[in-house]
Design an enzyme around this catalytic site. Structure first.
Site, PDB file in Angstrom:
ATOM      1  N   TYR A 131       5.660  -4.065   2.584  1.00 32.91           N
ATOM      2  CA  TYR A 131       5.812  -3.046   1.912  1.00 32.91           C
ATOM      3  C   TYR A 131       7.042  -1.833   3.000  1.00 32.91           C
ATOM      4  O   TYR A 131       7.690  -1.570   2.052  1.00 32.91           O
ATOM      5  CB  TYR A 131       4.470  -2.258   2.014  1.00 32.91           C
ATOM      6  N   LYS A 163      10.690  -0.558   1.987  1.00 34.51           N
ATOM      7  CA  LYS A 163      10.731   0.732   1.908  1.00 34.51           C
ATOM      8  C   LYS A 163      12.012   1.082   3.053  1.00 34.51           C
ATOM      9  O   LYS A 163      12.853   1.896   2.617  1.00 34.51           O
ATOM     10  CB  LYS A 163       9.644   1.556   2.539  1.00 34.51           C
ATOM     11  N   GLY A 174       6.490   3.853 -13.865  1.00 34.59           N
ATOM     12  CA  GLY A 174       5.396   3.725 -13.157  1.00 34.59           C
ATOM     13  C   GLY A 174       4.534   4.867 -13.230  1.00 34.59           C
ATOM     14  O   GLY A 174       3.916   5.292 -12.398  1.00 34.59           O
ATOM     15  N   ASP A 232       5.420   2.513 -18.357  1.00 33.26           N
ATOM     16  CA  ASP A 232       4.523   1.568 -17.203  1.00 33.26           C
ATOM     17  C   ASP A 232       4.570   0.379 -17.778  1.00 33.26           C
ATOM     18  O   ASP A 232       4.771   0.065 -18.981  1.00 33.26           O
ATOM     19  CB  ASP A 232       3.293   2.085 -16.915  1.00 33.26           C
ATOM     20  N   ILE A 233       3.881  -0.619 -16.959  1.00 29.92           N
ATOM     21  CA  ILE A 233       3.834  -1.842 -17.762  1.00 29.92           C
ATOM     22  C   ILE A 233       2.745  -2.133 -18.694  1.00 29.92           C
ATOM     23  O   ILE A 233       2.593  -3.170 -19.306  1.00 29.92           O
ATOM     24  CB  ILE A 233       3.684  -3.136 -16.516  1.00 29.92           C
ATOM     25  N   ARG A 234       1.763  -1.176 -18.518  1.00 23.16           N
ATOM     26  CA  ARG A 234       0.871  -1.265 -19.638  1.00 23.16           C
ATOM     27  C   ARG A 234       0.441   0.164 -20.005  1.00 23.16           C
ATOM     28  O   ARG A 234       0.840   1.150 -19.466  1.00 23.16           O
ATOM     29  CB  ARG A 234      -0.553  -1.934 -19.106  1.00 23.16           C
ATOM     30  N   GLN A 269      -1.082   6.567  -9.159  1.00 26.27           N
ATOM     31  CA  GLN A 269      -1.579   7.765  -8.478  1.00 26.27           C
ATOM     32  C   GLN A 269      -0.845   8.825  -8.458  1.00 26.27           C
ATOM     33  O   GLN A 269      -1.127  10.098  -8.752  1.00 26.27           O
ATOM     34  CB  GLN A 269      -2.203   7.369  -7.041  1.00 26.27           C
ATOM     35  N   ASN A 297       9.147  -2.927 -17.707  1.00 23.11           N
ATOM     36  CA  ASN A 297       8.654  -3.593 -16.783  1.00 23.11           C
ATOM     37  C   ASN A 297      10.325  -3.432 -15.909  1.00 23.11           C
ATOM     38  O   ASN A 297      11.150  -3.798 -16.320  1.00 23.11           O
ATOM     39  CB  ASN A 297       8.603  -5.174 -16.750  1.00 23.11           C
TER      40      ASN A 297
HETATM   41  N1  SER Z   1      -0.474   5.186   1.185  1.00 32.08           N
HETATM   42  C1  SER Z   1       0.548   4.253   1.572  1.00 32.08           C
HETATM   43  C2  SER Z   1      -0.226   2.947   1.992  1.00 32.08           C
HETATM   44  O1  SER Z   1      -1.112   2.861   2.668  1.00 32.08           O
HETATM   45  C3  SER Z   1       1.367   4.469   2.391  1.00 32.08           C
HETATM   46  O2  SER Z   1       2.584   4.823   1.936  1.00 32.08           O
HETATM   47  O3  SER Z   1       0.296   1.747   1.537  1.00 32.08           O
END
Ligand code: SER
Length: 317
Positions: A141, A145, A9, A35-37, A13, A51
């Site tokens: 998300y 996590k 990945g 990465d995938i691309r 960022q 992937n």
């Molecule tokens: N920067 C992330 C988000 O906003 C937080 O882990 O999803």
């Protein structure tokens, strides 16, 4: 011993900047980005398409490079995750389990996996959120996590895999675009302040969130990965922070450099509900005590750096 490092990945960022830092530290050829691309700019060292959900392909990468360190950065972030919860869960969880399994099989020395402030929820203490407290994440998300943290600790305890992790707050950077998170406003605001002089913020003026400048985040990540294993008391994920501000405060800091800048606020964005469930500041005493975490950038210094670098970019493009 010669290191062999894989970043999965690496176009994102964090990956973009971590790859540069690791290549500077270990040499260009010792760090394989994937990465995938293909990346937008040519890779400074070996690059592979992968992937993380394709375990066979992933295994061939481990087989080829016999990594000593693996950084798994491929993930779906908070805002994008809410648009496709099952996909976010699948990528974030299956991806992690694939990497953890292969890391055990190939006896990887150290694995890095990022967690997030999204592991906290509406019943977690909001101010100076401690390492250990109630955690009731409400985004997919955050769920992924939190579960991921449990898996990391489990693999450490059960298989002795040296997994290390940081709960990143919102990361602010200028080199690569953010990947669809709730804290992304703190990057968009700079781009629009410089290009248009105005910005409509998707969070309210008073939404205070923990943040960190990317340079500090990269230093912290390297510091954690360099720390002697016996110093690490946390194998789920370390709280970490550098800054904590509201959109209104950030706008004021930007006005010092762009006096005509004006900000407005939309009040119907789904990201507001996500932000409302997150801490406004973080207690990171364990990171400070265990591996010497000491961030350098305050709001003023971060704002100066962002403006300076983005201005340069605008002038040269
Ligand atoms: N920067 C992330 C988000 O906003 C937080 O882990 O999803």
């Amino acid at each position: 011993m010669e290191e062999s490092i894989i970043i999965i990945g690496s176009n994102g960022q964090i990956g973009t900047e971590l790859a540069t830092a690791l290549r500077l530290k270990y040499g260009e050829k010792s760090v394989v980005t994937s990465d995938i691309r293909q990346p937008n700019t040519p890779s400074q060292g070996p690059f592979e398409i992968v992937n993380v959900l394709d375990k066979e392909l992933l295994q061939s990468l481990f087989e080829k490079y016999k990594p000593t360190q693996v950084y798994l950065l491929a993930a779906v972030l908070s805002a994008v995750g809410e648009q496709n919860p099952k996909l976010a869960w699948d990528l974030n969880m299956t991806g992690l389990l694939n990497v953890l399994d292969l890391s055990v099989t190939y006896r990887v020395d150290k694995v890095f996996w990022p967690s997030s402030i999204a592991v906290f929820g509406p019943h977690s203490p909001k101010e100076e959120t401690p390492q250990y407290c109630i955690m009731d994440p409400s985004t997919v998300y955050g769920l992924s996590k939190q579960a991921g943290e449990r898996w990391c600790e489990y693999y450490f305890n059960k298989y002795g895999l040296d997994v290390r992790s940081i709960r990143y707050p919102g990361l602010i950077s200028w080199k690569a675009a953010p990947g669809g998170g709730t804290t992304d406003y703190a990057i968009h605001i700079f781009h629009e302040a410089l290009s248009k002089g105005t910005y409509e913020c998707f969070l309210s003026a008073e939404t205070r969130l923990p943040m960190l400048y990317m340079e500090d985040a990269i230093q912290g990540t390297l510091q954690l990965m360099d720390a002697p294993a016996e110093n690490l008391t946390i194998r789920s994920s370390y709280n970490l922070t550098g800054l904590s501000f509201t959109p209104a405060e950030l706008a004021e800091a930007i006005k010092v450099h762009v006096p005509e800048f004006s900000i407005s606020y939309s009040n119907n964005d789904p990201r507001q509900a996500i932000a409302d469930g997150w801490p406004s500041s973080i207690n990171d005493e364990y990171a400070r005590k265990d591996w010497g975490w000491n961030p350098q950038f305050n709001l003023k210094a971060m704002t100066e750096e962002m403006i300076k670098n983005l201005k340069q970019n605008l002038e040269t493009t």
